[in-house]
Scaffold this motif. Structure first.
Motif, PDB file in Angstrom:
ATOM      1  N   GLY A  72       0.630  -1.188  -0.289  1.00  0.00           N
ATOM      2  CA  GLY A  72      -0.365  -0.008  -0.027  1.00  0.00           C
ATOM      3  C   GLY A  72       0.273   1.213  -0.208  1.00  0.00           C
ATOM      4  O   GLY A  72       2.152   1.355  -0.118  1.00  0.00           O
ATOM      5  N   VAL A  73       0.469   2.042   0.303  1.00  0.00           N
ATOM      6  CA  VAL A  73       0.996   3.091   0.177  1.00  0.00           C
ATOM      7  C   VAL A  73       2.061   3.953   1.296  1.00  0.00           C
ATOM      8  O   VAL A  73       2.458   2.976   1.772  1.00  0.00           O
ATOM      9  CB  VAL A  73      -0.256   4.819   0.518  1.00  0.00           C
ATOM     10  CG1 VAL A  73      -1.324   4.521   0.025  1.00  0.00           C
ATOM     11  CG2 VAL A  73      -0.392   4.270   2.360  1.00  0.00           C
ATOM     12  N   VAL A  74       3.085   4.942   0.461  1.00  0.00           N
ATOM     13  CA  VAL A  74       3.989   4.827   1.467  1.00  0.00           C
ATOM     14  C   VAL A  74       3.933   6.750   1.328  1.00  0.00           C
ATOM     15  O   VAL A  74       3.527   7.673   0.460  1.00  0.00           O
ATOM     16  CB  VAL A  74       5.317   4.733   0.831  1.00  0.00           C
ATOM     17  CG1 VAL A  74       6.355   5.478   1.979  1.00  0.00           C
ATOM     18  CG2 VAL A  74       6.018   2.995   0.926  1.00  0.00           C
ATOM     19  N   TRP A  75       3.406   7.235   2.352  1.00  0.00           N
ATOM     20  CA  TRP A  75       3.052   8.666   2.999  1.00  0.00           C
ATOM     21  C   TRP A  75       3.829   9.864   2.313  1.00  0.00           C
ATOM     22  O   TRP A  75       5.150   9.527   2.306  1.00  0.00           O
ATOM     23  CB  TRP A  75       2.464   9.250   4.516  1.00  0.00           C
ATOM     24  CG  TRP A  75       1.672   8.254   4.236  1.00  0.00           C
ATOM     25  CD1 TRP A  75       1.294   7.468   5.671  1.00  0.00           C
ATOM     26  CD2 TRP A  75       0.235   8.176   4.035  1.00  0.00           C
ATOM     27  NE1 TRP A  75       0.510   6.786   5.509  1.00  0.00           N
ATOM     28  CE2 TRP A  75      -0.865   7.000   4.508  1.00  0.00           C
ATOM     29  CE3 TRP A  75      -0.746   8.699   2.670  1.00  0.00           C
ATOM     30  CZ2 TRP A  75      -2.215   7.000   3.993  1.00  0.00           C
ATOM     31  CZ3 TRP A  75      -1.927   8.529   2.198  1.00  0.00           C
ATOM     32  CH2 TRP A  75      -2.310   7.511   2.758  1.00  0.00           C
ATOM     33  N   GLN A  76       3.892  10.763   1.196  1.00  0.00           N
ATOM     34  CA  GLN A  76       4.479  11.716   0.554  1.00  0.00           C
ATOM     35  C   GLN A  76       5.274  11.818   1.750  1.00  0.00           C
ATOM     36  O   GLN A  76       6.720  12.057   1.196  1.00  0.00           O
ATOM     37  CB  GLN A  76       3.490  12.908   0.143  1.00  0.00           C
ATOM     38  CG  GLN A  76       3.977  13.573  -0.498  1.00  0.00           C
ATOM     39  CD  GLN A  76       5.380  12.709  -2.032  1.00  0.00           C
ATOM     40  OE1 GLN A  76       4.447  12.226  -2.529  1.00  0.00           O
ATOM     41  NE2 GLN A  76       6.445  13.021  -2.343  1.00  0.00           N
ATOM     42  N   HIS A  77       5.655  12.528   2.574  1.00  0.00           N
ATOM     43  CA  HIS A  77       6.805  13.372   3.516  1.00  0.00           C
ATOM     44  C   HIS A  77       7.884  11.742   3.786  1.00  0.00           C
ATOM     45  O   HIS A  77       8.066  12.290   4.508  1.00  0.00           O
ATOM     46  CB  HIS A  77       5.819  13.372   4.823  1.00  0.00           C
ATOM     47  CG  HIS A  77       5.603  12.805   5.748  1.00  0.00           C
ATOM     48  ND1 HIS A  77       4.593  12.100   5.808  1.00  0.00           N
ATOM     49  CD2 HIS A  77       6.130  12.260   6.175  1.00  0.00           C
ATOM     50  CE1 HIS A  77       4.108  11.432   6.546  1.00  0.00           C
ATOM     51  NE2 HIS A  77       5.221  11.118   7.407  1.00  0.00           N
ATOM     52  N   GLU A  78       7.421  10.622   3.865  1.00  0.00           N
ATOM     53  CA  GLU A  78       8.019   9.719   4.279  1.00  0.00           C
ATOM     54  C   GLU A  78       9.053   8.917   2.887  1.00  0.00           C
ATOM     55  O   GLU A  78       9.605   9.015   3.157  1.00  0.00           O
ATOM     56  CB  GLU A  78       6.863   8.826   4.928  1.00  0.00           C
ATOM     57  CG  GLU A  78       7.867   7.176   5.487  1.00  0.00           C
ATOM     58  CD  GLU A  78       9.159   7.435   6.735  1.00  0.00           C
ATOM     59  OE1 GLU A  78       8.874   6.277   7.014  1.00  0.00           O
ATOM     60  OE2 GLU A  78       8.609   8.439   7.426  1.00  0.00           O
ATOM     61  N   LYS A  79       8.477   9.718   1.867  1.00  0.00           N
ATOM     62  CA  LYS A  79       8.973   8.213   0.884  1.00  0.00           C
ATOM     63  C   LYS A  79      10.972   8.654   0.988  1.00  0.00           C
ATOM     64  O   LYS A  79      11.065   7.921   0.598  1.00  0.00           O
ATOM     65  CB  LYS A  79       8.946   9.384  -0.762  1.00  0.00           C
ATOM     66  CG  LYS A  79       7.316   8.717  -0.670  1.00  0.00           C
ATOM     67  CD  LYS A  79       6.530   8.815  -2.314  1.00  0.00           C
ATOM     68  CE  LYS A  79       5.662   8.465  -2.540  1.00  0.00           C
ATOM     69  NZ  LYS A  79       4.793   8.901  -4.295  1.00  0.00           N
ATOM     70  N   LYS A  80      11.364   9.909   1.028  1.00  0.00           N
ATOM     71  CA  LYS A  80      13.159  10.134   0.976  1.00  0.00           C
ATOM     72  C   LYS A  80      13.515   8.815   2.173  1.00  0.00           C
ATOM     73  O   LYS A  80      14.389   8.228   1.529  1.00  0.00           O
ATOM     74  CB  LYS A  80      13.075  11.343   1.152  1.00  0.00           C
ATOM     75  CG  LYS A  80      12.910  12.076  -0.066  1.00  0.00           C
ATOM     76  CD  LYS A  80      13.481  13.324  -0.594  1.00  0.00           C
ATOM     77  CE  LYS A  80      13.843  13.994  -1.605  1.00  0.00           C
ATOM     78  NZ  LYS A  80      13.943  15.383  -1.429  1.00  0.00           N
TER      79      LYS A  80
END
Length: 288
Positions: free
Chosen positions: A251-259
């Motif tokens: 599922g999702v990896v939240w935008q702020h967490e991606k890096k």
């Protein structure tokens, strides 16, 4: 002699490299492997049946699903203690985590790799006094915070009609889990009417905007499952070390967490990132 020494060195090297693979070299702590819906659990932490601010009801004691990653089990204890504060009667009911070795069960399609937990809602009476969690039931609540029965069902709990959804403490629980530096919450499954109720409470009580938007992102009611009007289902991301051993997030990896998810960095959601996102006119959250 030299040939023999080289052979011994080669054999020793092969042994070392063979032990460095997934599930072989670990730090001796818990290891979550596979998906939440198709996974296993090694060296799990065991949640005690009672602790400061929490208890496991009779129905869930008998199942024995009190196992999870060390990160999740420890965070639950901290959250329950934080929410209780000085109110000694405020007790978090904790239902199922995972079986001791993870894997399938007849009760859950997920909960297989130690990263899921079901939490019974805090409840109060009509005077606002905290009530002990039910021992054998998960009570359903509507958007007004009142209990209801679905269809022709019933509850074993003798005082279920007296219960009211404890909005303040249920929000405090969400806040405690999202603020914990040792876990990374992917989802908190909860019905939309209750999500709205919690977010309205947080807004009215002027909780930090970054925290409200964080909660708005992770609270969700999956359309392919019965509505979560009777408990929180919390799922955390794989601990970073466990990814090497085959832990897989779906599922999702939240935008702020991606890096930080991709390249490393603090093993936590960064409140500063959420504050930055919340300062924008729109919150850009996208699936990974």
């Amino acid at each position: 002699m030299r040939r023999r020494a080289k052979a011994v060195a080669l054999a020793f090297g092969l042994v070392l490299t063979s032990c460095a693979g997934p599930n072989l070299w670990t730090d001796g702590t818990s290891v979550s492997t596979g998906l939440s819906s198709h996974g296993r659990l090694r060296r799990p932490a065991k949640l005690e049946l009672t602790g400061s601010g929490f208890s496991v009801g009779e129905r869930w004691k008998t199942r024995g699903f009190q196992y999870g990653t060390e990160e999740l089990v420890s965070a639950l204890g901290r959250a329950a203690k934080t929410v209780r504060g000085g109110a000694k009667k405020a007790t978090l009911g904790i239902a199922d985590l995972s079986p001791q070795r993870g894997g399938k069960s007849k009760w859950h399609s997920s909960h297989q790799s130690g990263r899921d937990v079901d939490l019974i809602f805090y409840s109060v009476d009509e005077q606002g006094k905290p009530l002990a969690p039910p021992e054998n039931d998960m009570i359903r609540y509507d958007g007004e915070g009142k209990p209801y029965v679905r269809g022709k069902g019933t509850y074993n709990d003798a005082i279920w009609q007296e219960r009211r959804f404890d909005t303040a403490r249920n929000w405090a629980l969400v806040e405690a889990l999202l603020s914990d530096a040792t876990i990374r919450v992917q989802w908190i499954f909860v019905s939309l009417p209750l999500e709205d109720r919690l977010l309205e409470y947080a807004t009215r009580h002027k909780k930090p905007r970054w925290l409200i938007e964080y909660a708005r992102a992770v609270m969700y009611d999956p359309p392919d499952a019965p509505t979560h009007s009777d408990h929180f289902h919390v799922r955390i991301y794989c601990p970073r070390d466990d990814r090497f051993h085959g832990c897989v997030d779906r599922g999702v990896v939240w935008q702020h967490e991606k890096k930080s998810y991709k390249y490393g960095g603090p093993e936590r959601y960064d409140p500063i990132a959420w504050r930055s996102l919340a300062s924008l006119s729109t919150i850009a959250l996208s699936p990974g």
